[in-house]
Design a protein around this motif. Structure first.
Motif, PDB file in Angstrom:
ATOM      1  N   PHE A   1       0.855  -1.184   0.000  1.00 22.43           N
ATOM      2  CA  PHE A   1       0.000   0.000   0.000  1.00 22.43           C
ATOM      3  C   PHE A   1       0.891   1.234   0.000  1.00 22.43           C
ATOM      4  O   PHE A   1       1.770   1.371   0.848  1.00 22.43           O
ATOM      5  CB  PHE A   1      -0.895  -0.011   1.247  1.00 22.43           C
ATOM      6  N   HIS A   2       0.689   2.140  -0.964  1.00 23.52           N
ATOM      7  CA  HIS A   2       1.509   3.353  -1.039  1.00 23.52           C
ATOM      8  C   HIS A   2       0.966   4.389  -0.048  1.00 23.52           C
ATOM      9  O   HIS A   2       0.305   5.355  -0.395  1.00 23.52           O
ATOM     10  CB  HIS A   2       1.536   3.905  -2.460  1.00 23.52           C
ATOM     11  N   GLU A   3       1.290   4.148   1.200  1.00 24.10           N
ATOM     12  CA  GLU A   3       0.745   4.908   2.318  1.00 24.10           C
ATOM     13  C   GLU A   3       1.158   6.384   2.298  1.00 24.10           C
ATOM     14  O   GLU A   3       0.354   7.265   2.586  1.00 24.10           O
ATOM     15  CB  GLU A   3       1.205   4.253   3.622  1.00 24.10           C
ATOM     16  N   ALA A   4       2.400   6.671   1.975  1.00 30.53           N
ATOM     17  CA  ALA A   4       2.894   8.049   2.015  1.00 30.53           C
ATOM     18  C   ALA A   4       2.850   8.710   0.639  1.00 30.53           C
ATOM     19  O   ALA A   4       3.478   9.743   0.432  1.00 30.53           O
ATOM     20  CB  ALA A   4       4.324   8.073   2.553  1.00 30.53           C
ATOM     21  N   GLY A   5       2.104   8.125  -0.269  1.00 31.39           N
ATOM     22  CA  GLY A   5       2.016   8.677  -1.622  1.00 31.39           C
ATOM     23  C   GLY A   5       0.571   8.739  -2.084  1.00 31.39           C
ATOM     24  O   GLY A   5      -0.285   9.329  -1.435  1.00 31.39           O
ATOM     25  N   CYS A   6       0.293   8.054  -3.185  1.00 30.70           N
ATOM     26  CA  CYS A   6      -1.024   8.124  -3.827  1.00 30.70           C
ATOM     27  C   CYS A   6      -2.073   7.238  -3.174  1.00 30.70           C
ATOM     28  O   CYS A   6      -3.234   7.252  -3.581  1.00 30.70           O
ATOM     29  CB  CYS A   6      -0.884   7.758  -5.301  1.00 30.70           C
ATOM     30  N   ARG A   7      -1.676   6.435  -2.181  1.00 30.15           N
ATOM     31  CA  ARG A   7      -2.568   5.565  -1.421  1.00 30.15           C
ATOM     32  C   ARG A   7      -3.166   4.442  -2.268  1.00 30.15           C
ATOM     33  O   ARG A   7      -4.250   3.939  -1.994  1.00 30.15           O
ATOM     34  CB  ARG A   7      -3.640   6.368  -0.701  1.00 30.15           C
ATOM     35  N   ALA A   8      -2.446   4.031  -3.287  1.00 34.42           N
ATOM     36  CA  ALA A   8      -2.887   2.932  -4.147  1.00 34.42           C
ATOM     37  C   ALA A   8      -2.334   1.609  -3.627  1.00 34.42           C
ATOM     38  O   ALA A   8      -1.280   1.557  -3.005  1.00 34.42           O
ATOM     39  CB  ALA A   8      -2.405   3.160  -5.577  1.00 34.42           C
ATOM     40  N   TRP A   9      -3.083   0.538  -3.881  1.00 33.87           N
ATOM     41  CA  TRP A   9      -2.602  -0.812  -3.596  1.00 33.87           C
ATOM     42  C   TRP A   9      -1.862  -1.318  -4.824  1.00 33.87           C
ATOM     43  O   TRP A   9      -2.356  -1.193  -5.952  1.00 33.87           O
ATOM     44  CB  TRP A   9      -3.771  -1.742  -3.280  1.00 33.87           C
ATOM     45  N   LEU A  10      -0.681  -1.888  -4.607  1.00 33.16           N
ATOM     46  CA  LEU A  10       0.152  -2.380  -5.700  1.00 33.16           C
ATOM     47  C   LEU A  10       0.487  -3.846  -5.501  1.00 33.16           C
ATOM     48  O   LEU A  10       0.626  -4.311  -4.370  1.00 33.16           O
ATOM     49  CB  LEU A  10       1.477  -1.607  -5.757  1.00 33.16           C
ATOM     50  N   VAL A  11       0.654  -4.551  -6.606  1.00 32.40           N
ATOM     51  CA  VAL A  11       1.236  -5.886  -6.578  1.00 32.40           C
ATOM     52  C   VAL A  11       2.679  -5.714  -7.034  1.00 32.40           C
ATOM     53  O   VAL A  11       2.944  -5.248  -8.150  1.00 32.40           O
ATOM     54  CB  VAL A  11       0.489  -6.878  -7.489  1.00 32.40           C
ATOM     55  N   VAL A  12       3.606  -6.038  -6.143  1.00 37.43           N
ATOM     56  CA  VAL A  12       5.038  -5.871  -6.408  1.00 37.43           C
ATOM     57  C   VAL A  12       5.653  -7.250  -6.574  1.00 37.43           C
ATOM     58  O   VAL A  12       5.548  -8.085  -5.681  1.00 37.43           O
ATOM     59  CB  VAL A  12       5.730  -5.099  -5.261  1.00 37.43           C
ATOM     60  N   LYS A  13       6.264  -7.472  -7.728  1.00 41.08           N
ATOM     61  CA  LYS A  13       6.983  -8.725  -7.975  1.00 41.08           C
ATOM     62  C   LYS A  13       8.444  -8.460  -7.661  1.00 41.08           C
ATOM     63  O   LYS A  13       9.050  -7.543  -8.219  1.00 41.08           O
ATOM     64  CB  LYS A  13       6.774  -9.195  -9.402  1.00 41.08           C
ATOM     65  N   ARG A  14       8.990  -9.247  -6.721  1.00 44.57           N
ATOM     66  CA  ARG A  14      10.350  -9.007  -6.258  1.00 44.57           C
ATOM     67  C   ARG A  14      11.008 -10.313  -5.841  1.00 44.57           C
ATOM     68  O   ARG A  14      10.360 -11.347  -5.740  1.00 44.57           O
ATOM     69  CB  ARG A  14      10.344  -8.044  -5.075  1.00 44.57           C
ATOM     70  N   ASN A  15      12.300 -10.236  -5.594  1.00 48.61           N
ATOM     71  CA  ASN A  15      13.064 -11.385  -5.125  1.00 48.61           C
ATOM     72  C   ASN A  15      13.442 -11.118  -3.676  1.00 48.61           C
ATOM     73  O   ASN A  15      14.084 -10.114  -3.364  1.00 48.61           O
ATOM     74  CB  ASN A  15      14.308 -11.597  -5.990  1.00 48.61           C
ATOM     75  N   THR A  16      13.060 -12.030  -2.779  1.00 49.15           N
ATOM     76  CA  THR A  16      13.312 -11.829  -1.354  1.00 49.15           C
ATOM     77  C   THR A  16      14.759 -12.090  -0.964  1.00 49.15           C
ATOM     78  O   THR A  16      15.173 -11.711   0.128  1.00 49.15           O
ATOM     79  CB  THR A  16      12.406 -12.735  -0.507  1.00 49.15           C
ATOM     80  N   VAL A  17      15.528 -12.709  -1.837  1.00 47.19           N
ATOM     81  CA  VAL A  17      16.937 -12.983  -1.550  1.00 47.19           C
ATOM     82  C   VAL A  17      17.807 -11.804  -1.982  1.00 47.19           C
ATOM     83  O   VAL A  17      18.637 -11.313  -1.215  1.00 47.19           O
ATOM     84  CB  VAL A  17      17.398 -14.284  -2.243  1.00 47.19           C
ATOM     85  N   THR A  18      17.592 -11.318  -3.192  1.00 47.19           N
ATOM     86  CA  THR A  18      18.429 -10.237  -3.737  1.00 47.19           C
ATOM     87  C   THR A  18      17.839  -8.853  -3.497  1.00 47.19           C
ATOM     88  O   THR A  18      18.518  -7.853  -3.719  1.00 47.19           O
ATOM     89  CB  THR A  18      18.604 -10.417  -5.246  1.00 47.19           C
ATOM     90  N   HIS A  19      16.570  -8.780  -3.086  1.00 48.51           N
ATOM     91  CA  HIS A  19      15.835  -7.521  -2.904  1.00 48.51           C
ATOM     92  C   HIS A  19      15.613  -6.774  -4.215  1.00 48.51           C
ATOM     93  O   HIS A  19      15.286  -5.590  -4.209  1.00 48.51           O
ATOM     94  CB  HIS A  19      16.508  -6.607  -1.876  1.00 48.51           C
ATOM     95  N   ALA A  20      15.776  -7.455  -5.338  1.00 46.64           N
ATOM     96  CA  ALA A  20      15.512  -6.843  -6.645  1.00 46.64           C
ATOM     97  C   ALA A  20      14.007  -6.757  -6.868  1.00 46.64           C
ATOM     98  O   ALA A  20      13.282  -7.729  -6.652  1.00 46.64           O
ATOM     99  CB  ALA A  20      16.153  -7.668  -7.754  1.00 46.64           C
TER     100      ALA A  20
END
Length: 87
Positions: free
Chosen positions: A56-75
């Motif tokens: 949730f972009h709490e400090a911005g536009c307040r939109a919900w996002l689906v973020v695809k990322r790697n939990t090992v590399t943080h990419a």
């Protein structure tokens, strides 16, 4: 970690609130036992590697996002509005 919001552009992850995996959880039946409800409420997978998460972009536009990322590399591979995402 930096997340590129589709509305606001690239931002620091501290502007966002992490909600968890971007998948629907199977809710137990009303009469399910305490163990089933405890598992539903408290236990989540903690995968190492690629994930699709809800933020949730709490400090911005307040939109919900689906973020695809790697939990090992943080990419961060991508971020899109939750209403348009295909998980």
């Amino acid at each position: 970690m930096r997340i590129t919001c589709p509305n606001c552009g690239e931002r620091d992850r501290r502007e966002f609130y992490y909600q968890g995996e971007a998948v629907a959880l199977a809710r137990p039946d009303v009469d399910a036992g305490p163990a089933a409800w405890d598992d539903y409420l408290h236990n989540r997978d903690n995968p190492a590697g690629d994930t699709s998460d809800l933020w949730f972009h709490e400090a911005g536009c307040r939109a919900w996002l689906v973020v695809k990322r790697n939990t090992v590399t943080h990419a961060v591979h991508s971020a899109e509005l939750a209403g348009k995402a295909k998980t």
